[in-house]
Scaffold this motif. Structure first.
Motif, mmCIF file in Angstrom:
data_model
loop_
_atom_site.group_PDB
_atom_site.id
_atom_site.type_symbol
_atom_site.label_atom_id
_atom_site.label_comp_id
_atom_site.label_asym_id
_atom_site.label_seq_id
_atom_site.Cartn_x
_atom_site.Cartn_y
_atom_site.Cartn_z
ATOM 1 N N ALA A 112 0.834 -1.209 0.000
ATOM 2 C CA ALA A 112 0.000 0.000 0.000
ATOM 3 C C ALA A 112 0.866 1.256 0.000
ATOM 4 O O ALA A 112 0.564 2.235 -0.700
ATOM 5 C CB ALA A 112 -0.931 -0.010 1.207
ATOM 6 N N SER A 113 1.948 1.231 0.765
ATOM 7 C CA SER A 113 2.829 2.405 0.829
ATOM 8 C C SER A 113 3.515 2.673 -0.505
ATOM 9 O O SER A 113 3.841 3.823 -0.828
ATOM 10 C CB SER A 113 3.878 2.206 1.930
ATOM 11 O OG SER A 113 4.798 1.176 1.577
ATOM 12 N N HIS A 115 2.048 1.902 -3.343
ATOM 13 C CA HIS A 115 0.962 2.005 -4.328
ATOM 14 C C HIS A 115 1.094 0.922 -5.394
ATOM 15 O O HIS A 115 0.833 1.163 -6.573
ATOM 16 C CB HIS A 115 0.922 3.398 -4.973
ATOM 17 C CG HIS A 115 0.470 4.471 -4.027
ATOM 18 N ND1 HIS A 115 -0.834 4.869 -3.921
ATOM 19 C CD2 HIS A 115 1.155 5.207 -3.111
ATOM 20 C CE1 HIS A 115 -0.948 5.819 -3.001
ATOM 21 N NE2 HIS A 115 0.247 6.037 -2.489
ATOM 22 N N TRP A 116 1.481 -0.278 -4.967
ATOM 23 C CA TRP A 116 1.584 -1.426 -5.858
ATOM 24 C C TRP A 116 0.346 -2.291 -5.715
ATOM 25 O O TRP A 116 0.045 -2.771 -4.610
ATOM 26 C CB TRP A 116 2.808 -2.274 -5.516
ATOM 27 C CG TRP A 116 4.118 -1.686 -5.909
ATOM 28 C CD1 TRP A 116 4.348 -0.436 -6.415
ATOM 29 C CD2 TRP A 116 5.396 -2.333 -5.811
ATOM 30 N NE1 TRP A 116 5.689 -0.255 -6.641
ATOM 31 C CE2 TRP A 116 6.366 -1.403 -6.287
ATOM 32 C CE3 TRP A 116 5.813 -3.587 -5.382
ATOM 33 C CZ2 TRP A 116 7.717 -1.706 -6.319
ATOM 34 C CZ3 TRP A 116 7.161 -3.892 -5.421
ATOM 35 C CH2 TRP A 116 8.103 -2.965 -5.890
ATOM 36 N N LYS A 208 -7.309 2.336 -11.389
ATOM 37 C CA LYS A 208 -6.289 2.030 -10.392
ATOM 38 C C LYS A 208 -6.758 2.437 -9.005
ATOM 39 O O LYS A 208 -6.546 1.704 -8.031
ATOM 40 C CB LYS A 208 -4.971 2.731 -10.732
ATOM 41 C CG LYS A 208 -3.849 2.316 -9.794
ATOM 42 C CD LYS A 208 -2.489 2.823 -10.242
ATOM 43 C CE LYS A 208 -1.400 2.306 -9.301
ATOM 44 N NZ LYS A 208 -0.042 2.754 -9.710
ATOM 45 N N THR A 209 -7.405 3.593 -8.904
ATOM 46 C CA THR A 209 -7.949 4.026 -7.613
ATOM 47 C C THR A 209 -9.027 3.065 -7.136
ATOM 48 O O THR A 209 -9.081 2.707 -5.952
ATOM 49 C CB THR A 209 -8.535 5.443 -7.738
ATOM 50 O OG1 THR A 209 -7.508 6.335 -8.161
ATOM 51 C CG2 THR A 209 -9.107 5.908 -6.408
ATOM 52 N N TYR A 212 -7.318 -0.115 -6.029
ATOM 53 C CA TYR A 212 -6.543 0.175 -4.827
ATOM 54 C C TYR A 212 -7.456 0.178 -3.591
ATOM 55 O O TYR A 212 -7.114 -0.395 -2.543
ATOM 56 C CB TYR A 212 -5.857 1.521 -4.970
ATOM 57 C CG TYR A 212 -4.940 1.899 -3.806
ATOM 58 C CD1 TYR A 212 -3.593 1.550 -3.834
ATOM 59 C CD2 TYR A 212 -5.435 2.600 -2.708
ATOM 60 C CE1 TYR A 212 -2.750 1.904 -2.770
ATOM 61 C CE2 TYR A 212 -4.611 2.933 -1.655
ATOM 62 C CZ TYR A 212 -3.279 2.586 -1.681
ATOM 63 O OH TYR A 212 -2.454 2.913 -0.630
#
Length: 219
Positions: A112-113, A115-116, A208-209, A212
């Motif tokens: 998460a940090s 953004h993968w 992607k958002t 995520y």
């Protein structure tokens, strides 16, 4: 270019565009080769990582690991759980190397940090991107031919929802993993505002958002 079917009769695998196709179409042999190659590259990167700044290591990992995991990964909807897990191990190892974290630390906050998106969701991202291009005339016709708009049998609210028809699959579970089934299934699960986007770049940002949030905010 044409091929005779009998020329493939005795082949266990077929190499095409860097992908190894096996007789079961589960890509196990391709994944094995890919995982071995990636871990070899990671071992080389690890040897010099202490001498390089983080941004340089990130670029190297993107070039030698992330690009390989993403290459032709729209084919990977039919991966076995074991094969998908092995690919995820590669991504996890790359993330730990980049962030210099130990194996005992939980991997989800690390991904998460960075953004993968995890491997499974990277596959979904690629399939959805191809679907978007196919429905907007930006993909080859042989891909667009697999997708047809959903037409309601009578006037319904769903008529203007930009949905795709999901064909019935005769062979389960493998038939449900075909692009013609997976792509419209994933597409129809998207929010209407995402399906209604016209720009490729805007769609990529929204999708992607969306993925995520699915992975990291609701897990």
């Amino acid at each position: 270019m044409s091929f005779k079917p009998e020329s493939f009769a005795n082949l266990d695998t077929l190499h095409c565009l860097g992908v190894i196709f096996d007789s079961n179409l589960n890509f196990d042999q391709h994944v094995t080769k890919l995982v071995q190659s990636c871990f070899l590259q990671l071992s080389h990167i690890a040897k010099v990582s202490s001498y390089l700044p983080k941004n340089v290591i990130s670029q190297i990992i993107r070039a030698f690991i992330s690009s390989r995991l993403g290459d032709c990964n729209s084919l990977f909807s039919c991966l076995t759980a074991s094969a998908a897990s092995r690919l995820q191990m590669v991504q996890n190892a790359a993330a730990r190397l980049l962030t210099r974290t130990k194996r005992r630390e939980h991997i989800t906050p690390i991904l998460a940090s960075l953004h993968w998106l995890p491997v499974h969701f990277r596959i979904q991202f690629k399939i959805l991107l191809i679907t978007f291009k196919a429905t907007h005339g930006l993909a080859p016709s042989y891909i667009s031919a697999f997708l047809t708009p959903y037409i309601a049998p009578r006037p319904l609210r769903s008529a203007d929802q930009k949905l795709l028809h999901i064909p019935w699959s005769r062979f389960k579970p493998k038939g449900d993993r075909a692009f013609s089934v997976v792509a419209p299934t994933l597409w129809n699960q998207l929010l209407l505002n995402i399906r209604s986007v016209e720009s490729v770049q805007h769609f990529k940002k929204l999708i992607k958002t969306y993925l995520y949030k699915q992975v990291f905010m609701y897990s």
